[in-house]
Design a protein around this motif. Structure first.
Motif, mmCIF file in Angstrom:
data_model
loop_
_atom_site.group_PDB
_atom_site.id
_atom_site.type_symbol
_atom_site.label_atom_id
_atom_site.label_comp_id
_atom_site.label_asym_id
_atom_site.label_seq_id
_atom_site.Cartn_x
_atom_site.Cartn_y
_atom_site.Cartn_z
ATOM 1 N N GLY A 129 0.811 -1.205 0.000
ATOM 2 C CA GLY A 129 0.000 0.000 0.000
ATOM 3 C C GLY A 129 0.846 1.258 0.000
ATOM 4 N N LEU A 130 1.880 1.273 0.822
ATOM 5 C CA LEU A 130 2.780 2.427 0.844
ATOM 6 C C LEU A 130 3.447 2.630 -0.511
ATOM 7 C CD1 LEU A 130 4.486 2.052 4.330
ATOM 8 C CD2 LEU A 130 3.043 3.951 3.575
ATOM 9 N N GLY A 131 3.856 1.539 -1.135
ATOM 10 C CA GLY A 131 4.488 1.634 -2.448
ATOM 11 C C GLY A 131 3.543 2.199 -3.497
ATOM 12 N N LEU A 132 2.302 1.752 -3.473
ATOM 13 C CA LEU A 132 1.328 2.241 -4.454
ATOM 14 C C LEU A 132 0.959 3.704 -4.216
ATOM 15 C CD1 LEU A 132 -1.006 -0.861 -4.794
ATOM 16 C CD2 LEU A 132 0.607 0.016 -6.483
ATOM 17 N N VAL A 133 0.912 4.098 -2.948
ATOM 18 C CA VAL A 133 0.618 5.498 -2.646
ATOM 19 C C VAL A 133 1.809 6.378 -3.014
ATOM 20 C CG1 VAL A 133 0.262 7.119 -0.736
ATOM 21 C CG2 VAL A 133 -1.109 5.044 -0.873
ATOM 22 N N ALA A 134 3.016 5.893 -2.761
ATOM 23 C CA ALA A 134 4.220 6.686 -3.024
ATOM 24 C C ALA A 134 4.544 6.786 -4.514
ATOM 25 C CB ALA A 134 5.404 6.083 -2.282
ATOM 26 N N ARG A 135 4.106 5.818 -5.297
ATOM 27 C CA ARG A 135 4.475 5.784 -6.720
ATOM 28 C C ARG A 135 4.158 7.079 -7.473
ATOM 29 N NH1 ARG A 135 3.791 1.334 -11.304
ATOM 30 N NH2 ARG A 135 3.503 2.770 -13.032
ATOM 31 N N PRO A 136 2.928 7.602 -7.426
ATOM 32 C CA PRO A 136 2.680 8.850 -8.158
ATOM 33 C C PRO A 136 3.456 10.032 -7.582
ATOM 34 C CG PRO A 136 0.651 8.067 -7.127
ATOM 35 C CD PRO A 136 1.707 7.052 -6.864
ATOM 36 N N LEU A 137 3.666 10.025 -6.277
ATOM 37 C CA LEU A 137 4.420 11.119 -5.667
ATOM 38 C C LEU A 137 5.879 11.087 -6.118
ATOM 39 C CD1 LEU A 137 2.955 10.943 -2.059
ATOM 40 C CD2 LEU A 137 2.367 12.552 -3.872
ATOM 41 N N LEU A 138 6.456 9.899 -6.138
ATOM 42 C CA LEU A 138 7.842 9.772 -6.600
ATOM 43 C C LEU A 138 7.960 10.140 -8.072
ATOM 44 C CD1 LEU A 138 8.847 6.476 -4.777
ATOM 45 C CD2 LEU A 138 9.509 8.815 -4.181
ATOM 46 N N TRP A 139 6.989 9.741 -8.868
ATOM 47 C CA TRP A 139 6.999 10.074 -10.297
ATOM 48 C C TRP A 139 6.944 11.587 -10.480
ATOM 49 C CZ3 TRP A 139 3.513 12.597 -13.457
ATOM 50 C CH2 TRP A 139 3.745 12.483 -14.826
ATOM 51 N N LEU A 140 6.084 12.233 -9.712
ATOM 52 C CA LEU A 140 5.929 13.678 -9.820
ATOM 53 C C LEU A 140 7.206 14.398 -9.393
ATOM 54 C CD1 LEU A 140 3.949 15.876 -10.588
ATOM 55 C CD2 LEU A 140 3.131 15.885 -8.239
ATOM 56 N N VAL A 141 7.813 13.953 -8.302
ATOM 57 C CA VAL A 141 9.069 14.556 -7.852
ATOM 58 C C VAL A 141 10.149 14.378 -8.909
ATOM 59 C CG1 VAL A 141 10.937 14.326 -6.152
ATOM 60 C CG2 VAL A 141 8.554 14.416 -5.401
ATOM 61 N N ALA A 142 10.231 13.193 -9.488
ATOM 62 C CA ALA A 142 11.234 12.947 -10.527
ATOM 63 C C ALA A 142 10.998 13.849 -11.733
ATOM 64 C CB ALA A 142 11.201 11.481 -10.954
ATOM 65 N N ARG A 143 9.752 14.047 -12.115
ATOM 66 C CA ARG A 143 9.439 14.921 -13.251
ATOM 67 C C ARG A 143 9.789 16.377 -12.945
ATOM 68 N NH1 ARG A 143 8.538 13.477 -18.247
ATOM 69 N NH2 ARG A 143 7.028 15.119 -18.479
ATOM 70 N N LEU A 144 9.576 16.785 -11.710
ATOM 71 C CA LEU A 144 9.884 18.168 -11.344
ATOM 72 C C LEU A 144 11.395 18.411 -11.282
ATOM 73 C CD1 LEU A 144 7.176 18.806 -8.607
ATOM 74 C CD2 LEU A 144 7.273 19.791 -10.902
ATOM 75 N N ARG A 145 12.155 17.392 -10.910
ATOM 76 C CA ARG A 145 13.607 17.529 -10.821
ATOM 77 C C ARG A 145 14.310 17.391 -12.160
ATOM 78 N NH1 ARG A 145 15.475 14.282 -5.440
ATOM 79 N NH2 ARG A 145 14.634 15.779 -3.962
ATOM 80 N N LYS A 146 13.635 16.793 -13.094
ATOM 81 C CA LYS A 146 14.237 16.558 -14.407
ATOM 82 C C LYS A 146 14.526 17.901 -15.079
ATOM 83 C CE LYS A 146 13.406 13.774 -18.507
ATOM 84 N NZ LYS A 146 12.435 12.916 -19.172
ATOM 85 N N PRO A 147 15.761 18.128 -15.523
ATOM 86 C CA PRO A 147 16.070 19.421 -16.144
ATOM 87 C C PRO A 147 15.320 19.565 -17.463
ATOM 88 C CG PRO A 147 17.931 17.925 -16.331
ATOM 89 C CD PRO A 147 16.911 17.243 -15.488
ATOM 90 N N ARG A 148 14.874 20.778 -17.696
ATOM 91 C CA ARG A 148 14.167 21.060 -18.947
ATOM 92 C C ARG A 148 15.178 21.171 -20.065
ATOM 93 N NH1 ARG A 148 10.971 25.270 -15.833
ATOM 94 N NH2 ARG A 148 9.313 24.028 -14.963
ATOM 95 N N ARG A 149 14.849 20.574 -21.169
ATOM 96 C CA ARG A 149 15.721 20.660 -22.332
ATOM 97 C C ARG A 149 15.481 21.982 -23.039
ATOM 98 N NH1 ARG A 149 14.218 15.189 -25.060
ATOM 99 N NH2 ARG A 149 14.516 16.481 -26.875
#
Length: 161
Positions: A129-149
């Motif tokens: 359950g924790l993994g499934l709840v954290a998955r979208p949050l981790l994805w969003l954080v990764a997208r926000l940290r990804k440098p813009r090309r």
């Protein structure tokens, strides 16, 4: 057409459904954590289980049986009828046989002196359950940290004034 920054960072409906499923798993785990930990530690009201009826279910290539009976606390104040003995199988009892048992308050069954390893399933549900709840949050954080090309420079473009 280039996606906007807003749509590129949005969590999908699928991810949200997974997170909701994760919340449900966590709810199940939390509801069962108390009795599972009590069963692990052998905490509960001590008493005696008297076997009355063997209930079996046939599966392809497998039979699952459990004994149902009566639990009576040592002091005689608590009596639970039609209660299952957790982990019992066909050969565990005969009708009328008794065994030491303890009641954790869990609906449906009592436990033998060896307790239970149900906590493993509860912990697995909680982690999933924790993994499934954290998955979208981790994805969003990764997208926000990804440098813009940077936008590509058109071929043949000269930056000279």
């Amino acid at each position: 057409m280039k996606p906007s920054v807003r749509t590129a960072r949005r969590v999908s409906a699928f991810e949200m459904a997974l997170a909701l499923g994760g919340l449900l798993l966590m709810l199940l785990a939390v509801q069962n954590a108390g009795p599972a930990i009590a069963a692990l530690r052998g905490d509960g009201i001590p008493g005696t289980f008297t076997a009355r009826r063997l209930d079996c279910i046939q599966h392809p290539g497998h039979e699952q049986c459990s004994w149902t009976g009566t639990f009576r606390s040592r002091d005689g104040r608590d009596v639970r009828q039609d209660i299952g003995f957790y982990g019992s199988e066909r050969g565990t009892f005969t009708a009328g046989a008794t065994s030491p048992a303890f009641d954790t308050g869990r609906r449906g069954h009592v436990y033998g002196p060896g307790g239970s390893n149900e906590w493993v399933v509860v912990a697995a549900l909680l982690l999933a359950g924790l993994g499934l709840v954290a998955r979208p949050l981790l994805w969003l954080v990764a997208r926000l940290r990804k440098p813009r090309r940077a936008a590509p420079v058109p071929v043949g473009h000269d930056d000279r004034p």
